[in-house]
Write a protein that holds these residues in place. Sequence first.
Motif, mmCIF file in Angstrom:
data_model
loop_
_atom_site.group_PDB
_atom_site.id
_atom_site.type_symbol
_atom_site.label_atom_id
_atom_site.label_comp_id
_atom_site.label_asym_id
_atom_site.label_seq_id
_atom_site.Cartn_x
_atom_site.Cartn_y
_atom_site.Cartn_z
ATOM 1 N N THR A 1 10.267 10.570 19.826
ATOM 2 C CA THR A 1 9.866 10.448 18.434
ATOM 3 C C THR A 1 11.002 10.662 17.453
ATOM 4 O OG1 THR A 1 9.334 12.793 18.413
ATOM 5 C CG2 THR A 1 7.575 11.293 19.025
ATOM 6 N N CYS A 2 12.243 10.710 17.934
ATOM 7 C CA CYS A 2 13.340 10.990 17.008
ATOM 8 C C CYS A 2 13.515 9.858 16.014
ATOM 9 C CB CYS A 2 14.630 11.211 17.793
ATOM 10 S SG CYS A 2 16.061 11.538 16.754
ATOM 11 N N ILE B 1 23.562 12.860 25.597
ATOM 12 C CA ILE B 1 23.075 13.543 26.794
ATOM 13 C C ILE B 1 22.108 12.610 27.511
ATOM 14 C CG2 ILE B 1 21.836 15.546 27.692
ATOM 15 C CD1 ILE B 1 22.618 17.056 25.192
ATOM 16 N N PRO B 2 22.300 12.307 28.780
ATOM 17 C CA PRO B 2 21.309 11.516 29.519
ATOM 18 C C PRO B 2 19.999 12.286 29.643
ATOM 19 C CG PRO B 2 23.409 11.599 30.681
ATOM 20 C CD PRO B 2 23.498 12.593 29.574
ATOM 21 N N GLY C 1 9.845 20.432 29.543
ATOM 22 C CA GLY C 1 9.311 19.406 28.642
ATOM 23 C C GLY C 1 9.578 19.733 27.193
ATOM 24 N N SER C 2 9.407 20.994 26.826
ATOM 25 C CA SER C 2 9.690 21.411 25.456
ATOM 26 C C SER C 2 11.179 21.299 25.141
ATOM 27 C CB SER C 2 9.212 22.845 25.258
ATOM 28 O OG SER C 2 9.537 23.314 23.970
ATOM 29 N N LEU D 1 15.650 18.276 22.220
ATOM 30 C CA LEU D 1 16.960 17.602 22.249
ATOM 31 C C LEU D 1 16.816 16.087 22.274
ATOM 32 C CD1 LEU D 1 18.766 19.866 24.872
ATOM 33 C CD2 LEU D 1 18.882 20.011 22.382
ATOM 34 N N SER D 2 15.696 15.565 21.796
ATOM 35 C CA SER D 2 15.460 14.121 21.889
ATOM 36 C C SER D 2 16.442 13.317 21.046
ATOM 37 C CB SER D 2 14.023 13.803 21.458
ATOM 38 O OG SER D 2 13.804 14.253 20.131
ATOM 39 N N CYS D 3 16.848 13.845 19.900
ATOM 40 C CA CYS D 3 17.786 13.098 19.049
ATOM 41 C C CYS D 3 19.142 12.954 19.721
ATOM 42 C CB CYS D 3 17.936 13.801 17.706
ATOM 43 S SG CYS D 3 16.429 13.788 16.712
#
Length: 606
Positions: free
Chosen positions: A108-109, A328-329, A313-314, A319-321
């Motif tokens: 969702t970034c 980061i892979p 998961g959290s 770190l999704s962005c």
Amino acid sequence: MKRNKQIDIKRALALAGTFTFLCSCAKACLLPFLTLCFKQLGLTPAMTGVVMGTKHLISLVWCPAMSLLSKHYNKRRAVINGSLVCSAAVALVLLFIPPTDVHTQDSTCNMSEQSSSPTQSVADHLLTSSVGPTTSSTGTHPKINTGAVSQSGVTFPAKTLGDTESAPVMTSKHDKEKSHPQLSEKNLSVVVDNSPREPKISSSVVFHTTSPLAALQRNKRSNIKSGSKEQPKQEKENHFDLMSSLKVIYIEHKLFFLILITVSVWELASAPLEWTADDSLYEYLDFADASDRYSSTRVWGLLGAACGVAGVGSLVSQLSCLIIAGQIPRSAMHVFCYAGLAAVALPVATFLPLHLNKKRDKANGLLKAVQLVRASPHALLCAITTLLVGMAGSAVDNFLLWQMQGCGSSELHMGMSLGLALLSQAAFPLLVGRVSKLLSPGRVLAVGAACLGLQCFYYSFLWAPWAALPAQLLSCFSSGALWWAVKVQCDNVATPGAERSVRRVYSTLSLELGRGLGSFAGGFMVQRFGLEWLFRGVAVGLMVWCVCLPLLQWKAPRQRRINYSRLLAADVSEASDSESEQERDWLDKAMEDDKSNNNYGRRINH
């Protein structure tokens, strides 16, 4: 003189609980998300099923073999430490496997950016809806399957991007470049809805590839029909298309074999850990006459797995962005968490209490357990049920996250959903007393399998990121109650000293065989029919078996269990009773003789 070691049971249980917690937490950081990483690398569902099926079959054979070898050569501590180190090192190899040129739908970034441009949102969703790369028949670009697009309540059939000959063009090329510059670069033909609703991408995608030879024949036929005079030029282009298609197939198969070899080596390194530590702890507690407290470590394993899957998961969602930016892979976070927790568990393993009892659990223990299960009709029905549950569970483990990702779920939704399932499973011991009063173990077995079927049927209708959460509460019965019924069946069948071997027939041999077969079949079923039909087919199969199981249990002959401990106690009591009766008879006879002698003496005196 050598002083005997003092056995501290509380310390042993604390170390064993900590070690089980850390190992389960480490595995939960990687294993549930492994198939999702394969999808992002570019594997098709069939390839993913083959990889996971091979993993389960290796575990089926290697766990018993390595447990016996470590016991025979008295190398259990070396096996435990080596398994932790080698599995963490092999898991890091996954980071060096290059992905294919596949665009994946990520978190969702960038949702705010997509919402500002509806045209870009449609293009991004169309480009990210494919799971694996497919070959192109008309150009050098890989063909991407777009799935079924739902806009304004209307569902359009699946189309393929790049196949401009088979799909009718709705607008001219000049109009497309003028109105939709984002789509003109990819030669896409898309009708865009101006409504503010974001289009949904259906997850019922049929994954397929186009054969290069078939593409070449189609191009030849089109050239003959058009009557083109530029045959040499077309032949060169067709030859170039064929070579590029073969190159794409070669890259796919190369990726598949790299992942298959890496996962196989990782399973060979990590599989002996649980069996070896489990045997060591049980024999240590049995030596201290405290084997009844052995089952407490299982709860720590479930709690550790719940913490691991929810925590990672959290973390990945936070770190999704950075992940989307390419810094980061996505799979790196799961691998690093697994390796870090394995490193933390290594010092605990050095202090883990070990005891070797060569008189217990001989090499033919599993064979005797299999014979015991085979001789009892009810135990055999229980084994078939665990086999089917393993097949259904592999479909959930391998492809549930794919289904959730198609509904827009992030790693946070996935981790919380799986963590809730594990917590509900760990809470079943609180309900054992009430369930055992209401239902027999055979009925509980059927109810547990039926609950798993209901979960699978529910998974085929997911509609939102959090939609999978309510179904996870059924894991209390589909997993917790089911394995409680299996444990009761094991106690009814097993002879003294063979309880653990009989349980492993169900929990390892039957379950792992079912998971392996289910992974192979599930991957090809998703490839052919889609994710929804996989879960619906599994649900129907389990429901049919749950209807047949009570009838088969009713028809099967009942064998009365022989309680050997009570039999021995009865023998001892009978022996003591006979001895006391003999003593009482001798005393009565002596008193009668004494009385008769006294009477005879009185007669003489008179």
